[in-house]
Scaffold this active site. Structure first.
Site, short mmCIF file in Angstrom:
data_model
loop_
_atom_site.label_atom_id
_atom_site.label_comp_id
_atom_site.label_asym_id
_atom_site.label_seq_id
_atom_site.Cartn_x
_atom_site.Cartn_y
_atom_site.Cartn_z
N TYR A 28 39.61 6.57 -44.36
CA TYR A 28 38.27 7.13 -44.10
C TYR A 28 37.30 5.93 -45.05
O TYR A 28 36.40 5.73 -44.80
CB TYR A 28 38.13 8.57 -44.91
CG TYR A 28 36.77 9.16 -45.04
CD1 TYR A 28 36.31 9.37 -43.68
CD2 TYR A 28 35.96 9.19 -45.99
CE1 TYR A 28 35.08 10.24 -43.72
CE2 TYR A 28 34.80 9.80 -45.91
CZ TYR A 28 34.44 10.30 -44.74
OH TYR A 28 33.28 10.84 -44.67
N LYS A 32 34.18 3.28 -43.75
CA LYS A 32 32.78 3.52 -44.18
C LYS A 32 32.36 2.01 -44.72
O LYS A 32 31.27 1.76 -44.50
CB LYS A 32 33.00 4.52 -45.33
CG LYS A 32 33.01 5.99 -44.82
CD LYS A 32 31.92 6.45 -44.05
CE LYS A 32 32.15 7.89 -43.65
NZ LYS A 32 30.93 8.37 -42.74
N TRP A 53 31.36 14.79 -50.62
CA TRP A 53 31.60 16.29 -50.49
C TRP A 53 30.36 17.07 -49.89
O TRP A 53 29.77 17.86 -50.16
CB TRP A 53 31.79 16.96 -51.98
CG TRP A 53 32.92 16.56 -52.83
CD1 TRP A 53 33.55 15.28 -52.52
CD2 TRP A 53 33.40 17.01 -53.86
NE1 TRP A 53 34.73 15.19 -53.47
CE2 TRP A 53 34.74 16.32 -54.43
CE3 TRP A 53 33.01 18.32 -54.42
CZ2 TRP A 53 35.34 16.68 -55.37
CZ3 TRP A 53 33.95 18.83 -55.28
CH2 TRP A 53 34.92 17.92 -55.92
#
Length: 266
Positions: A28, A32, A53
């Site tokens: 992930y 990014k 988050w």
């Protein structure tokens, strides 16, 4: 995009800045970072906002998952050794729009991009764990009576007790000093954004009044309608006073307000 190990010599977790060296520890984070690199190499004007988050009042995310589980369980076990600042998607979107409005209102967009284009951290203020995040969700949800039952017990566990396929960083804190300095952004505490998100959910959730038999002078001559909410009692429920009440009950069916709980005898 970081390994989550940044801390002081005393072991205190420190927020990452835009200048810190990246070191993603899962796919992930790697993808990014690859996306950032492609944007930078394109030669276009750009604003890249790093966040973490993220949650919202719609879709699939941690906050909505905890609300769902809270209705099904009497105890929630949540990781208590990973740290961050929960960030509302709504606030991210509004802040992004506000920054673009600043660009559009500038005398020269070219000069604006030279001065402000680049990479920024966009995250809430404060620090908590996933467990702390859950406790706040339960506290506010219980205030709005979103669970339909008593809030479950929240118990903190270690990351080892909740194994996942992807390694997650211990520290996901992001410094927003650069964002505030460039765009005069007032960054909210993460608790405020949680409250705002649950308020949005509460405002579109139909209230379900609790009808409890009430004895008046020894006879069942009415009902107690209890509505737990910060909002005004809706018209439909006001009508229920008359549907379920007797003349005697309606005559003295004033509203009693106490501790955000509205009670009305019908």
């Amino acid at each position: 995009v970081f390994d989550g190990r940044k801390q002081s010599e005393q072991g205190t977790l420190l927020p990452y800045t835009e200048q810190d060296v990246t070191c993603p520890i899962n796919m992930y984070g790697k993808t990014k970072l690859e996306g950032e690199a492609l944007i930078r190499s394109s030669g276009c004007n750009y604003l890249i906002f790093r966040t973490s988050w993220v949650y919202s009042d719609f879709g699939k995310n941690f906050l909505l998952t905890m609300l769902r589980l809270a209705k099904e369980c009497d105890e929630l076990k949540v990781v208590d050794d990973q740290w961050g600042a929960p960030c509302s998607a709504d606030w991210i979107a509004n802040t992004s729009a506000d920054i673009l409005k600043q660009m559009l209102s500038a005398n020269s967009s070219e000069e604006w991009w030279k001065k402000h284009g680049g990479l920024y951290n966009l995250a809430s203020a404060g620090t908590t764990s996933w467990c702390g995040f859950t406790e706040e969700i339960m506290r506010v949800a219980d205030t709005f009576s979103l669970l339909g039952k008593a809030a479950p017990q929240v118990r903190g566990i270690s990351s080892k007790e909740y194994p996942v396929k992807a390694t997650r960083p211990v520290n996901s804190l992001l410094s927003t000093s650069l964002l505030s300095a460039h765009f005069d952004i007032q960054v909210p505490r993460w608790q405020k954004s949680v409250f705002d998100c649950l308020t949005a959910i509460a405002n579109r959730t139909p209230l379900k009044p609790k009808i409890i038999p009430l004895r008046v002078m020894g006879d069942e001559r009415g009902s107690l309608v209890a509505v737990e909410s910060q909002q005004d009692i809706p018209f439909e429920i006001k009508r229920m006073y008359y549907i379920f009440g007797t003349k005697e009950g309606v005559a003295r069916g004033e509203h009693a307000h106490k501790n955000l709980k509205q009670l009305a005898v019908a």
